[in-house]
Design an enzyme around this catalytic site. Structure first.
Site, PDB file in Angstrom:
ATOM      1  N   LYS A  79       0.825  -1.188  -0.140  1.00  0.00           N
ATOM      2  CA  LYS A  79       0.024  -0.146  -0.067  1.00  0.00           C
ATOM      3  C   LYS A  79       0.849   1.306  -0.008  1.00  0.00           C
ATOM      4  CE  LYS A  79      -3.871   2.090   2.492  1.00  0.00           C
ATOM      5  NZ  LYS A  79      -4.839   1.775   3.812  1.00  0.00           N
ATOM      6  N   SER A 154      -9.803   2.051   2.621  1.00  0.00           N
ATOM      7  CA  SER A 154      -8.853   2.703   1.975  1.00  0.00           C
ATOM      8  C   SER A 154      -7.838   1.775   1.307  1.00  0.00           C
ATOM      9  CB  SER A 154      -7.934   3.844   2.531  1.00  0.00           C
ATOM     10  OG  SER A 154      -7.275   3.222   3.698  1.00  0.00           O
ATOM     11  N   SER A 178     -10.202  -0.427   6.922  1.00  0.00           N
ATOM     12  CA  SER A 178      -9.528  -0.505   5.686  1.00  0.00           C
ATOM     13  C   SER A 178      -8.631  -1.582   5.066  1.00  0.00           C
ATOM     14  CB  SER A 178      -8.423   1.124   5.519  1.00  0.00           C
ATOM     15  OG  SER A 178      -9.334   2.162   5.846  1.00  0.00           O
TER      16      SER A 178
END
Length: 485
Positions: A79, A154, A178
């Site tokens: 990420k 996210s 997330s």
């Protein structure tokens, strides 16, 4: 993609027998990205040169017969809010579009020690603020099951990449859901560890008392292996817990006989899609068949979780993001009139609408005259939410419910309604506020989109969470379903 459907041990057996090379694994990853990423947009930055160099080095190690790391040769996505030395880390924000870190986050160092290969950096909501991946300042990531739908957020890029077979596993971060929510939307496994189990050093902070890094994988066994590699105390992180790290793979016995399950009535009430509720109830029947028992319980302060979370997380965000001023790193505005004007222009140009919204909310909640009424009160409610979980765990081993109240929604459907967007995290946020571990595993589909089952455990009892998740997975086929891109 077929290579990435294999169990970790099977891949390693193929490497050991020379049926497969690490270079071939990396080639397969980039080939799949070339075939699919135009449609789903999971990656912001690729690490093709570095990945191929590392793969060649690992292939030489195979020839020499040296000892191999736990995740040897496995292609991984990171990420884009986890810093990687020499590889852009943008947090999907224009503010950090030129940020090239000079060090690795602790989890990245641990993955290197375990000898996985970093394929690239994955798209996300800007600074991890969002639940749909539509807040990325670059482009929205799309759900591989249906590209008209969001992948969740996210960590949407991480979930979409694993679901599409672009990487073997990915790392995400979970502040209010997330990792778990995008895992549910994309039909994969997402684990949020206990707060403090995995080092946050090198994770660009959103809300420091909530952020936690965890794995997104195709199955529970892989999740246990990745957690084994990244968990552990880190002196560089003041919130890191100095606890003994067990062998998580020993928990994968398939045996849940006698397991006591609590099912919160608040997680199956108003706002929960009937098809999601049906899938959860069917999952509980599977557990009954395996010798587990379940009862309805109550987490009475759940209704206050969303408000509590957005006050606390936004307050911490306003403090953490104060460092982005256009002076020390990141993009700097041109032609400011003075220093204050430089700050104002840089932040106005660099941050997107959702980030600005949360900074303003958090700054207001921390301001003189409002601190006691908002921030302090939210901290007290957080304690009550934590106590709700502690009371239930006195009688039950795990808590089970849906990961999200619905399946994925269409891109653009909720972007103009932040409150509705926030409510998608009603089942995941209380867990984050309590700091306990939880995993999302596939438990069915509705209208062609995946549904996630959330299994919540006691603090630092990831073994029981993984055991419960693995047993369910072994007696169902939901985790074997894959999107047809």
């Amino acid at each position: 993609m077929a290579l990435f459907e294999s169990r970790l041990q099977d891949v390693h057996n193929q490497l050991r027998s020379r049926e497969l090379s690490v270079t071939e694994l990396v080639d397969a990853s980039y080939k799949r990205i070339a075939e699919t990423d135009e449609a789903i947009k999971a990656f912001i930055t690729l690490n093709e040169e570095g990945a191929r160099r590392d793969a060649a080095a690992l292939d030489k190690q195979l020839e020499s017969g040296e000892e191999r790391g736990l995740l040897f040769g496995l292609p991984a996505g990171i990420k884009d809010n986890i810093v990687t030395e020499g590889l852009l880390t943008t947090c999907a924000s224009q503010f950090l579009s030129n940020y090239n870190p000079i060090y690795d986050g602790t989890v990245v160092s641990k993955l290197k020690a375990a000898q996985s290969i970093t394929i690239g950096k994955l798209n996300m909501d800007e600074f991890a603020m969002g639940g749909s991946n539509e807040n990325s300042s670059y482009f929205p990531t799309r759900n591989p099951w249906n590209t008209d739908y969001v992948p969740g957020g996210s960590s949407g890029g991480s979930a979409a990449s694993v679901a599409a077979g672009q990487v073997y596993f990915a790392l995400g971060s979970d502040t209010g859901g997330s990792i778990r929510q995008p895992a549910a939307y994309c039909g994969i496994v997402g684990l949020k560890p206990t707060y403090g189990l995995v080092s946050r050093f090198g994770l660009v902070a959103f809300a420091s008392s909530l952020d936690q890094i965890g794995p997104l994988t195709k199955n529970v066994e892989d999740s246990a292996y990745v957690l084994q590699a990244i968990a552990g105390y880190d002196a560089k992180d003041s919130t890191s817990a100095n606890v003994e790290i067990p062998d998580y793979t020993t928990a994968l016995t398939g045996d849940v006989k006698g397991l006591r399950i609590g099912v919160p009535k608040e997680y199956l009430g108003a706002g929960i899609d009937p098809k999601v509720k049906e899938a959860v109830m069917n999952a509980l029947k599977v557990y009954e068949g395996l010798g587990a028992t379940w009862e309805e319980v109550s987490l009475p302060h759940t209704e206050y979780a969303i408000a509590t979370y957005y006050l606390l997380a936004s307050s911490e965000a306003s403090s953490n993001l104060a460092r982005f001023d256009g002076v020390r790193y990141g993009v700097r505005a041109d032609n400011p009139d003075n220093l204050i004007d430089l700050y104002r222009k840089s932040r106005s140009q660099g941050f997107g609408p959702e980030v600005k919204r949360r900074i303003m909310l958090g700054t207001y909640a921390l301001s003189s005259g409002y601190y006691d009424a908002y921030y302090l009160k939210a901290q007290k409610v957080r304690t009550l939410i934590k106590q709700d979980f502690e009371e239930v765990f006195q009688q039950y081993d795990v808590i089970i419910g849906p990961t999200a109240p619905t399946t994925a929604f269409r891109i653009g459907e909720q972007v103009g309604d932040p409150l509705t967007m926030y409510l998608n995290d009603i089942c995941t946020i209380p867990v984050s506020l309590a700091g306990v571990p939880a995993i999302s595993v596939p438990c069915g589909t509705a209208d062609g989109l995946p549904i996630g089952l959330q299994i919540i455990g006691k603090a630092f009892d990831e073994q029981t969470v993984l055991r419960a998740a693995h047993a369910f997975e072994q007696h169902t086929d939901h985790h074997k379903l894959r999107p047809q891109l």
